[in-house]
Design an enzyme around this catalytic site. Structure first.
Site, mmCIF file in Angstrom:
data_model
loop_
_atom_site.group_PDB
_atom_site.id
_atom_site.type_symbol
_atom_site.label_atom_id
_atom_site.label_comp_id
_atom_site.label_asym_id
_atom_site.label_seq_id
_atom_site.Cartn_x
_atom_site.Cartn_y
_atom_site.Cartn_z
ATOM 1 N N LYS A 113 0.623 -1.223 -0.201
ATOM 2 C CA LYS A 113 -0.080 -0.007 -0.010
ATOM 3 C C LYS A 113 0.831 1.248 -0.052
ATOM 4 C CE LYS A 113 -3.708 2.263 2.609
ATOM 5 N NZ LYS A 113 -4.559 1.968 3.881
ATOM 6 N N SER A 188 -9.452 1.988 2.843
ATOM 7 C CA SER A 188 -8.640 2.754 1.811
ATOM 8 C C SER A 188 -7.599 1.949 1.269
ATOM 9 C CB SER A 188 -8.038 3.794 2.591
ATOM 10 O OG SER A 188 -7.050 3.233 3.700
ATOM 11 N N SER A 212 -9.753 -0.124 6.862
ATOM 12 C CA SER A 212 -9.020 -0.356 5.881
ATOM 13 C C SER A 212 -8.547 -1.235 5.046
ATOM 14 C CB SER A 212 -7.990 0.892 5.745
ATOM 15 O OG SER A 212 -8.813 2.342 5.853
#
Length: 506
Positions: A113, A188, A212
């Site tokens: 990420k 996210s 997330s």
């Protein structure tokens, strides 16, 4: 559907280069099986083959890069450099041939990420002001993965500054759900989830403050694990709140989540699938099962029936006062802490920009949220008295509520639908319709996952099926704090009963 931004087109070109290299390499690269077969391998399977030499790390990396090229429409990556990935993979092959003992993640390309620091890739956090920011060192979690033999497979797209659940990033383009390109992947950590679901990689790095890891796992039909808060280091990760932030993995197999946990936590306790016969699972219907979309309700009921048929005991009870404690803690802590923690991160890692300048260059949706909820003068600004009460009074009360619940019920974990709805459409970010009535978007995607992460519990998301429209639905298991390996063992057992989803066709 809007055209992806320039960064995504560049990523596609780079990925296409990898496809050409793959075609040229053919069978001479070592190993057996076509590209699709290699991309369908789990992480542990791929590592075993590469460690034994029956599959070269370069050949496997070529296959995953070809899958990434095929999946370019997902816009899952902000940065992907095939030449770097292939060179790193060749380095692993040279190490093995030189007699170096392969590590537990030998040769495995892992997407990270883009809110987690990497020394050789930018770390943008999905926001314009950090587009060129290159940290000097890897975050500890990346150090651990590389130390175990892994290769970084680029940096994945995300909701800007991790401040949302859609991954509809206005700066780098929206991430698309592999099961329906018109739908969100969740956020996210949407890019990591989309990549893992699309067979671009079997294991990826995500991050979770309030859902997330778990929301994208649920909406993309994969497994996601948020460990007990503090189990893995979050240093070198773009923060929201040190009280809630936790890095963790996405995968398609629970065994691969467990492998990640062993490497990053240094916990190599043997792990066998838990026997479901007699295991106690808690269900609290008056909070987690209200306002479910019909297909989520149907598939969750089928999943519970399968678990019961395997011998699990469903323990139904209530958790009075939960909603009030969530209302007093979750948003107050995050909205207070982010302005302090994010400013500290920018200074500590030499980003070359301060918080006001970062927000001034952020996308309009993020600027609006920060002006309303985070910065002084905003309607929802959290002052020190409110924050102190949330941190010192209500958060301990929430943790006590959970401890009492687990002690009273003797359940191994509580189980519930991870989200109230399947993946909403991109742009459907204010309300969603459930049974003919509007439901706030935040409620639909975040109500069920917020309590566990606020309380610091380990949470495991597993897919349970596809709706009649082909969208994934998932359940979550939340267990007592510190019981991470037991929860993963439970997941291994539950996975055998619940099964896995077919690969998406996008």
């Amino acid at each position: 559907m809007s055209e992806p931004p320039e960064i995504s087109r560049r990523t596609f070109v780079l990925g296409t280069t990898a496809t050409v290299a793959m075609s040229a390499a053919g069978a001479s690269a070592g190993g057996s099986g076509g590209t699709a077969d290699l991309c369908d391998l789990g992480a542990a399977e791929a590592v075993a083959q590469m460690s034994q030499g029956s599959l070269s790390a370069e050949r496997y990396a070529q296959a995953l890069l070809a899958c990434a090229s095929s999946a370019h429409a997902l816009n899952a990556f902000i940065t992907l450099e095939p030449a770097r990935v292939l060179e790193d993979a060749r380095g692993r092959d040279r190490e093995r041939l030189a007699g170096t003992k392969p590590g537990p993640l030998f040769g495995l390309p892992i997407p990270v990420k883009d809110s987690v620091n990497t020394r050789d890739y930018p770390t943008t956090a999905g926001t314009p002001a950090l587009r060129q920011f290159r940290p000097a060192a890897d975050a500890p979690v990346v150090q651990a993965l590389r130390g175990a033999g892994a290769v970084v497979l680029g940096k994945t797209n995300l909701h800007e500054l991790s401040f949302g659940w859609t991954s509809n990033n206005l700066a780098f383009g929206a991430v698309h759900n592999p099961y329906d390109l018109t739908r969100i992947p969740g956020g996210s950590s949407g890019g990591t989830a989309a990549a893992v679901a699309a067979r671009v990689a079997p294991l990826g790095v995500a991050e979770d403050t309030e859902g997330s890891i778990r929301v994208p796992a649920a909406l993309c039909g994969i497994a996601g694990f948020r460990p007990t808060t503090g189990r893995y280091s979050t240093h070198g990760c773009v923060p929201i709140s040190p009280l809630f932030d936790q890095v963790g993995p996405h995968a398609r197999h629970v065994a691969d989540l467990a492998l990640f946990d062993s490497v990053v936590a240094g916990d190599w306790q043997p792990l066998e699938p838990a026997r479901l016969d007699g295991v106690r699972l808690g269900v609290v219907r008056d909070y987690w099962f209200a306002d479910l979309a019909p297909e989520v309700e149907r598939l969750t009921a089928l999943a519970l029936a399968r678990l019961k048929a395997a011998g699990a005991l469903i323990v139904e009870t209530q958790l009075p006062g939960l909603q009030a404690l969530i209302d007093l803690t979750t948003d107050a802590v995050q909205n207070h802490d982010v302005r302090i923690a994010l400013a500290r991160y920018l200074e500590e890692y030499g980003a070359g920009i301060d918080l006001p300048a970062l927000v001034a260059r952020a996308s309009p949706d993020i600027q609006k949220i920060f002006a309303r909820d985070v910065l002084p003068g905003g309607a929802n600004f959290v002052g020190e008295p409110v924050y102190a009460a949330a941190r010192d009074r209500y958060l301990p009360a929430l943790r006590d509520l959970y401890r009492e619940y687990f002690a009273r019920t003797h359940v191994a974990a509580m189980v519930f639908p991870a989200t109230l709805v399947p993946a909403p459409r991109i742009g459907e970010e204010r309300t969603v319709e459930v049974r003919g009535h509007p439901l706030p978007f935040e409620t639909a995607v975040a109500r069920n996952i917020a309590p566990g992460s606020t309380a610091g519990l380990p949470g495991l998301v597993l897919p349970v099926g596809l709706t009649h429209g082909g969208l994934p639905v998932a359940i979550e298991f939340d267990a007592p704090s510190g019981s991470d390996r037991a929860l993963l063992a439970l997941g291994l057992g539950a996975e055998r009963v619940l099964g896995r989803l077919p690969a998406p066709r996008f």
